[in-house]
Scaffold this motif. Structure first.
Motif, PDB file in Angstrom:
ATOM      1  N   PHE A  98      19.697  78.137  28.478  1.00  0.00           N
ATOM      2  CA  PHE A  98      18.378  78.756  28.512  1.00  0.00           C
ATOM      3  C   PHE A  98      17.372  77.959  27.669  1.00  0.00           C
ATOM      4  O   PHE A  98      16.214  77.808  28.053  1.00  0.00           O
ATOM      5  N   ARG A  99      17.822  77.462  26.522  1.00  0.00           N
ATOM      6  CA  ARG A  99      16.913  76.676  25.693  1.00  0.00           C
ATOM      7  C   ARG A  99      16.523  75.379  26.401  1.00  0.00           C
ATOM      8  O   ARG A  99      15.365  74.930  26.309  1.00  0.00           O
ATOM      9  N   THR A 100      17.482  74.783  27.112  1.00  0.00           N
ATOM     10  CA  THR A 100      17.192  73.538  27.825  1.00  0.00           C
ATOM     11  C   THR A 100      16.212  73.781  28.967  1.00  0.00           C
ATOM     12  O   THR A 100      15.252  73.023  29.162  1.00  0.00           O
ATOM     13  N   ILE A 101      16.452  74.828  29.732  1.00  0.00           N
ATOM     14  CA  ILE A 101      15.540  75.152  30.838  1.00  0.00           C
ATOM     15  C   ILE A 101      14.149  75.485  30.292  1.00  0.00           C
ATOM     16  O   ILE A 101      13.127  75.085  30.866  1.00  0.00           O
ATOM     17  N   GLY A 102      14.106  76.255  29.224  1.00  0.00           N
ATOM     18  CA  GLY A 102      12.858  76.492  28.513  1.00  0.00           C
ATOM     19  C   GLY A 102      11.956  77.570  29.061  1.00  0.00           C
ATOM     20  O   GLY A 102      10.856  77.793  28.524  1.00  0.00           O
ATOM     21  N   HIS A 103      12.393  78.306  30.094  1.00  0.00           N
ATOM     22  CA  HIS A 103      11.462  79.267  30.697  1.00  0.00           C
ATOM     23  C   HIS A 103      11.196  80.460  29.784  1.00  0.00           C
ATOM     24  O   HIS A 103      10.089  81.011  29.776  1.00  0.00           O
ATOM     25  N   LEU A 104      12.177  80.861  28.968  1.00  0.00           N
ATOM     26  CA  LEU A 104      11.938  81.994  28.071  1.00  0.00           C
ATOM     27  C   LEU A 104      10.923  81.631  26.996  1.00  0.00           C
ATOM     28  O   LEU A 104      10.059  82.451  26.640  1.00  0.00           O
ATOM     29  N   ALA A 105      11.019  80.420  26.477  1.00  0.00           N
ATOM     30  CA  ALA A 105      10.019  79.986  25.487  1.00  0.00           C
ATOM     31  C   ALA A 105       8.638  79.911  26.122  1.00  0.00           C
ATOM     32  O   ALA A 105       7.631  80.283  25.489  1.00  0.00           O
ATOM     33  N   ARG A 106       8.574  79.463  27.361  1.00  0.00           N
ATOM     34  CA  ARG A 106       7.264  79.409  28.048  1.00  0.00           C
ATOM     35  C   ARG A 106       6.727  80.818  28.255  1.00  0.00           C
ATOM     36  O   ARG A 106       5.519  81.047  28.105  1.00  0.00           O
ATOM     37  N   TRP A 107       7.593  81.751  28.621  1.00  0.00           N
ATOM     38  CA  TRP A 107       7.142  83.130  28.773  1.00  0.00           C
ATOM     39  C   TRP A 107       6.561  83.648  27.457  1.00  0.00           C
ATOM     40  O   TRP A 107       5.496  84.275  27.447  1.00  0.00           O
ATOM     41  N   ALA A 108       7.270  83.400  26.364  1.00  0.00           N
ATOM     42  CA  ALA A 108       6.797  83.870  25.067  1.00  0.00           C
ATOM     43  C   ALA A 108       5.439  83.255  24.727  1.00  0.00           C
ATOM     44  O   ALA A 108       4.538  83.942  24.233  1.00  0.00           O
ATOM     45  N   ASN A 109       5.275  81.973  25.028  1.00  0.00           N
ATOM     46  CA  ASN A 109       4.002  81.296  24.736  1.00  0.00           C
ATOM     47  C   ASN A 109       2.857  81.845  25.575  1.00  0.00           C
ATOM     48  O   ASN A 109       1.685  81.737  25.191  1.00  0.00           O
ATOM     49  N   ARG A 110       3.200  82.442  26.729  1.00  0.00           N
ATOM     50  CA  ARG A 110       2.170  83.018  27.596  1.00  0.00           C
ATOM     51  C   ARG A 110       1.970  84.507  27.345  1.00  0.00           C
ATOM     52  O   ARG A 110       1.282  85.183  28.102  1.00  0.00           O
ATOM     53  N   GLY A 111       2.587  85.022  26.292  1.00  0.00           N
ATOM     54  CA  GLY A 111       2.325  86.400  25.885  1.00  0.00           C
ATOM     55  C   GLY A 111       3.270  87.448  26.417  1.00  0.00           C
ATOM     56  O   GLY A 111       3.005  88.651  26.245  1.00  0.00           O
ATOM     57  N   VAL A 112       4.364  87.041  27.071  1.00  0.00           N
ATOM     58  CA  VAL A 112       5.330  88.037  27.554  1.00  0.00           C
ATOM     59  C   VAL A 112       5.968  88.725  26.346  1.00  0.00           C
ATOM     60  O   VAL A 112       6.481  88.062  25.428  1.00  0.00           O
ATOM     61  N   ALA A 113       5.947  90.041  26.328  1.00  0.00           N
ATOM     62  CA  ALA A 113       6.593  90.823  25.267  1.00  0.00           C
ATOM     63  C   ALA A 113       8.061  90.972  25.624  1.00  0.00           C
ATOM     64  O   ALA A 113       8.414  91.750  26.514  1.00  0.00           O
ATOM     65  N   MET A 114       8.916  90.208  24.962  1.00  0.00           N
ATOM     66  CA  MET A 114      10.337  90.219  25.295  1.00  0.00           C
ATOM     67  C   MET A 114      11.092  91.184  24.393  1.00  0.00           C
ATOM     68  O   MET A 114      10.821  91.288  23.188  1.00  0.00           O
ATOM     69  N   ASN A 115      12.033  91.891  24.986  1.00  0.00           N
ATOM     70  CA  ASN A 115      12.861  92.826  24.243  1.00  0.00           C
ATOM     71  C   ASN A 115      14.251  92.855  24.842  1.00  0.00           C
ATOM     72  O   ASN A 115      14.474  92.357  25.951  1.00  0.00           O
ATOM     73  N   ALA A 116      15.191  93.413  24.117  1.00  0.00           N
ATOM     74  CA  ALA A 116      16.570  93.534  24.589  1.00  0.00           C
ATOM     75  C   ALA A 116      17.096  94.904  24.189  1.00  0.00           C
ATOM     76  O   ALA A 116      16.536  95.577  23.317  1.00  0.00           O
ATOM     77  N   VAL A 117      18.207  95.300  24.800  1.00  0.00           N
ATOM     78  CA  VAL A 117      18.667  96.675  24.669  1.00  0.00           C
ATOM     79  C   VAL A 117      19.448  96.957  23.388  1.00  0.00           C
ATOM     80  O   VAL A 117      19.783  98.104  23.112  1.00  0.00           O
ATOM     81  N   SER A 118      19.747  95.916  22.599  1.00  0.00           N
ATOM     82  CA  SER A 118      20.446  96.123  21.333  1.00  0.00           C
ATOM     83  C   SER A 118      20.101  95.005  20.373  1.00  0.00           C
ATOM     84  O   SER A 118      19.560  93.960  20.768  1.00  0.00           O
TER      85      SER A 118
END
Length: 387
Positions: free
Chosen positions: A140-160
């Protein structure tokens, strides 16, 4: 909910009922709870409807939730549609939505592809991770899409807490909040008897251990039988023990063979049961057992805890968020430790009674009232007009 303005939500999810599973149930229940609180919810999914609806079919159920079925004909009803982006973009633009809420497992191509679509329409987006990103963190870090989402303001959360830590690492250490799954704690507790201090709850009957799980390798049901067997070997033979393992799945025959060849005639495998029957089982049991280690949350264990059962579980999973060792149950690091914990609990009537009294008189924080507030808080964090 008081203090919150009403919002129109686009739920983005690969899977949705009638497909069965934890994410499917949570998205459905969350959608219904939001509608009941006055919000508007429309679900976009790649899952076929109960009557075979697909190809963009739209229905609104008695629960007030509108569902857009963007499934395509694939073998086994796999919830994938690589051609849905344009149509979903059109519907999101026309629908006057105020926030998009994506629900993600380890592999969620449909919802993952729709997050950039929603961002491209300037919709506030929150993304809930219902999974354990463990060995995939580097990928996931290599693909980088989660970091890009965060940089674009996506509010990320997880269930635990455990799941959120891993998602944050996969997203380049972006902030990830904890928004747990929700349950109706009062419903699970209704009808359960609170053990009186000093009361011997077993009264000569066998100590009854219950598990509800999918009989698939990821849930480690064979390891669970090994833990039950280990606990039986440790326990004084004078302490009777029995277990009920509820659920279906591809490892059922292997479990039946294990039970037969190792003489575990005190273990029952009744298959899948309804919620009412499961609650009845919980109310008549003494402990809930799980051996699943890739457990982002542990909804079945939480239901057992809400119904009044001390939980015996591995340490370091999503269960840690609602079970503290020695308070709501017992935790172990290895299967041997879990078997020892279960044997200790089965042998100690006073310990079981004390833990049961605590869990029945202390409702879990993951009740829907609190969870809805946390979800709306994530909508606000993403930029939706919720206050």
């Amino acid at each position: 909910m008081a203090g919150w303005s009403l919002v129109k939500v686009a739920m983005l999810t690969d899977c949705y009922p009638p497909r069965l599973g934890g994410i499917e149930s949570q998205v459905r229940d969350l959608s219904r709870r939001l509608v009941a609180a006055g919000h508007a919810v429309e679900v976009f999914t790649a899952t076929t409807g109960p009557g075979g609806e697909r190809g963009g079919a739209t229905t609104t159920g008695d629960d007030g939730v509108t569902v857009h079925r963007l499934a395509i004909p694939l073998p086994g009803g796999v919830p994938v549609n690589p051609f849905a982006r344009r149509e979903v973009r059109r519907r999101l633009r026309a629908g006057a939505f105020e926030v998009a809420h994506a629900h993600l497992g380890v592999v969620s191509p449909f919802a993952s592809e729709l997050v950039p679509v929603a961002l491209g329409l300037d919709l506030p987006v929150t993304a809930t991770f219902h999974c354990v990103i463990d060995r995939s963190v580097g990928v996931f870090r290599t693909i980088g899409h989660l970091a890009r989402w965060a940089n674009r303001g996506v509010a990320m959360n997880a269930v635990s807490t455990m799941a959120a830590t891993r998602v944050s690492a996969a997203a380049g250490d972006a902030p990830v909040e904890v928004v747990p799954n929700g349950i109706d704690a009062a419903w699970w507790r209704d009808g359960a008897e609170v053990a009186r201090p000093g009361h011997e709850p077993r009264d000569g009957r066998a100590v009854h251990v219950v598990t509800a799980t999918r009989l698939a390798s990821r849930k480690r049901p064979l390891a669970l039988l090994g833990v039950l067997r280990g606990a039986r070997q440790i326990l004084d033979p004078a302490v009777p023990l029995r277990a009920t393992v509820v659920g279906e799945g591809p490892q059922r025959r292997a479990l039946e063979r294990y039970v037969r060849t190792r003489g575990l005639d005190w273990v029952e495998l009744p298959g899948r049961v309804g919620r009412d029957e499961l609650r009845r089982l919980h109310h008549g049991a003494d402990a809930y057992l799980t051996t699943a280690r890739l457990e982002a949350f542990g909804i079945a264990a939480l239901e057992g805890r809400a119904a009044g059962l001390p939980v015996v579980a591995p340490r370091g999973t999503g269960v840690d968020d609602f079970v503290s060792d020695g308070v709501e149950g017992l935790l172990g690091g290895s299967d041997v430790e879990i078997a020892g914990a279960l044997a200790h609990l089965a042998a100690d009537d006073a310990l079981r009674a004390g833990l049961r009294q605590h869990v029945l008189t202390t409702p879990p924080a993951q009740d829907w009232a609190g969870v809805l507030g946390a979800v709306l808080g994530e909508y606000r964090r993403a930029g939706a007009p919720t206050t």
